[in-house]
Design a protein around this motif. Structure first.
Motif, PDB file in Angstrom:
ATOM      1  N   GLN A  28       0.710  -1.301  -0.250  1.00 23.51           N
ATOM      2  CA  GLN A  28       0.049  -0.057   0.067  1.00 23.51           C
ATOM      3  C   GLN A  28       0.887   1.286   0.125  1.00 23.51           C
ATOM      4  N   ASP A  29       0.458   2.369  -0.810  1.00 29.14           N
ATOM      5  CA  ASP A  29       1.295   3.796  -0.646  1.00 29.14           C
ATOM      6  C   ASP A  29       0.757   4.231   0.568  1.00 29.14           C
ATOM      7  N   SER A  55       5.566   8.005  -4.063  1.00 26.76           N
ATOM      8  CA  SER A  55       4.974   6.954  -3.642  1.00 26.76           C
ATOM      9  C   SER A  55       5.846   6.322  -2.515  1.00 26.76           C
ATOM     10  N   ALA A  58       6.238  -1.025  -5.448  1.00 23.64           N
ATOM     11  CA  ALA A  58       4.922  -1.173  -6.133  1.00 23.64           C
ATOM     12  C   ALA A  58       4.418  -2.486  -7.082  1.00 23.64           C
ATOM     13  N   ILE A  99       1.689   7.169   1.550  1.00 22.89           N
ATOM     14  CA  ILE A  99       1.399   8.749   1.545  1.00 22.89           C
ATOM     15  C   ILE A  99       0.080   9.256   1.487  1.00 22.89           C
ATOM     16  N   TYR A 138       5.826   2.469  -0.594  1.00 24.44           N
ATOM     17  CA  TYR A 138       4.757   1.346  -0.342  1.00 24.44           C
ATOM     18  C   TYR A 138       5.219   0.802   0.937  1.00 24.44           C
TER      19      TYR A 138
END
Length: 444
Positions: A299-300, A329, A443, A302, A331
């Motif tokens: 999951q990102d 990003s 990612a 930010i 992750y």
């Protein structure tokens, strides 16, 4: 006390045992070889005497002066291992080898074997004990032969010891491969993973232990599930009556006239609010301990971070300063709901216990390091070490349940991250800082 490796103990023990057995066998073989060498040398002495004596008798009989001593000339100068004297019954020398020393022989000739300090002697007679021969051999010659035989037996051992050690180590390692796999399986377990450990082909001595561990994990899992279920159900069941009671007490406050009744109603309302917050914390703790903290895909962090901070800024009057990384990003494998619970507890702890006139700084680095920093007096080291325990609070007078940092620590451990508490904050002379280092992922 540091435990030693079973593989190391077996390797060294087996190698040492084989070395000692080899040494014992070598000593036994050397004693047998030494005995056989002595027999061979004695036989050579006896055979040499029996070969030389008839020739010596014939030579003496053909002399013009038989009683005159004669040295046997050598064809080529060399060192004699065997020297001999031919004498009569009175000990007069009739013949001797070119390198013979009469002092090393017996004063009177005798038959059979005898041993002096440095020589082994053999005597024989002919012509009805009138002519005697004695042959002498240096004992050093025999000792040298025995030493060479011993070295021949010991030298292979010097090469075999490292080979044996390596072979034993490899054999033990291969034999303990399933045990090592079991150890790695245990070490790889996360904090909340209590599923059975499955490793095939364990040794018969270890298999019952593995079964006992799995039974223990099963019992522990059931006990923890019962505890979490009770905590979650209790907190959930309390929410509805607490909300209803809080609504009724708020209505009572508005309807009550000014005076002691309204003051008591306000105190009851505050207590109910604290109880509702405690119920919410217990539900968060049950979720943190119940697993499901990792997402299937990275999951990102930010946008999740920005969303939670935006919510808090709306409710806390823009007291939170957010610093985002330079990368677009970052992750990590943490579940979004678990990350939101973690961040809310850290921010709530900073807002409650930090200085009211200073902002709370929340930042995320490119390496997935989350930092939450607040102002205020530094926390003593003795208190800092226990802040992540349940129902433990610092010296702040702000209200709270003492569960915020405990919930955060449980989530951090469940996702394989690390959390450190620092006070004073980094680069300051005061304040409090929480650092959470997530495992950064690429990612998908």
């Amino acid at each position: 006390m540091k435990s030693s490796s079973l593989q190391k103990r077996l390797g060294l023990g087996l190698t040492l045992g084989m070395t000692l057995l080899w040494l014992g066998g070598t000593v036994g073989a050397w004693l047998v070889v030494q005995h056989e060498l002595n027999e061979a040398f004695d036989s050579a002495l006896e055979e040499t005497a029996q070969r030389i004596l008839p020739l010596a008798v014939l030579e003496i009989s053909n002399r013009e002066a038989p009683r005159e001593a004669q040295h046997i000339a050598t064809l080529k100068m060399h060192k004699e291992y065997l020297t001999y004297l031919v004498r009569d019954a009175e000990g007069e020398i009739l013949m001797q080898s070119h390198d013979a020393n009469p002092k090393i022989f017996n004063k009177r000739p005798r038959e059979g074997f005898s041993t002096t300090q440095k020589y082994r002697l053999y005597g024989a007679s002919a012509l009805r004990n009138t002519v005697f021969i004695e042959i002498a051999e240096p004992l050093n010659h025999r000792r040298e032969a025995a030493r060479e035989a011993l070295f021949a037996l010991l030298l292979p051992l010097l090469a075999l010891i490292p080979i044996c050690l390596l072979g034993t180590w490899l054999f033990v390692r291969i034999s303990l491969r399933s045990v090592l796999a079991y150890r790695h399986a245990v070490e790889a377990r996360g904090v909340g993973d209590l599923s059975p450990i499955k490793v095939t082909r364990l040794p018969a001595e270890i298999d019952p232990l593995a079964d006992a561990v799995n039974h223990l994990l099963g019992r522990l899992r059931k006990a923890l599930e019962a505890e979490r279920s009770f905590t979650a159900n209790s907190a959930h069941e309390l929410r509805t009556p607490l909300a209803a009671t809080l609504a009724q007490i708020q209505r009572l406050r508005h309807e009550a006239p000014e005076g002691p009744l309204q003051v008591r109603a306000a105190k009851i309302e505050n207590s109910l609010r604290e109880l509702a917050r405690l119920s919410e914390k217990l539900m968060q703790l049950a979720k943190a301990e119940g697993g499901g903290l990792l997402s299937e895909a990275p999951q990102d962090l930010i946008p999740l971070l920005a969303h939670v901070v935006d919510e808090w800024n709306h409710s806390s009057g823009q007291r939170i300063a957010l610093h985002l990384p330079s990368e677009a990003s970052v992750y990590s494998a943490i579940d979004p709901d678990a990350f939101a619970i973690l961040l809310r507890n850290l921010v709530e702890n900073a807002l409650k216990h930090g200085a009211a006139d200073q902002p709370v700084e929340v930042s995320l680095t490119d390496q997935a390091l989350l930092r939450v920093v607040n102002g205020g007096p530094p926390v003593p080291e003795a208190v800092l070490q226990h802040l992540t325990e349940r129902f433990v609070r610092g010296n702040s007078e702000a209200s709270g349940s003492g569960l915020g940092l405990a919930i955060a620590k449980t989530i951090v451990q469940g996702v394989g991250a690390s959390m450190t508490l620092v006070s004073p904050a980094t680069g300051r002379g005061e304040g409090f800082e929480v650092n959470v280092q997530f495992c950064k992922h690429a990612a998908r």
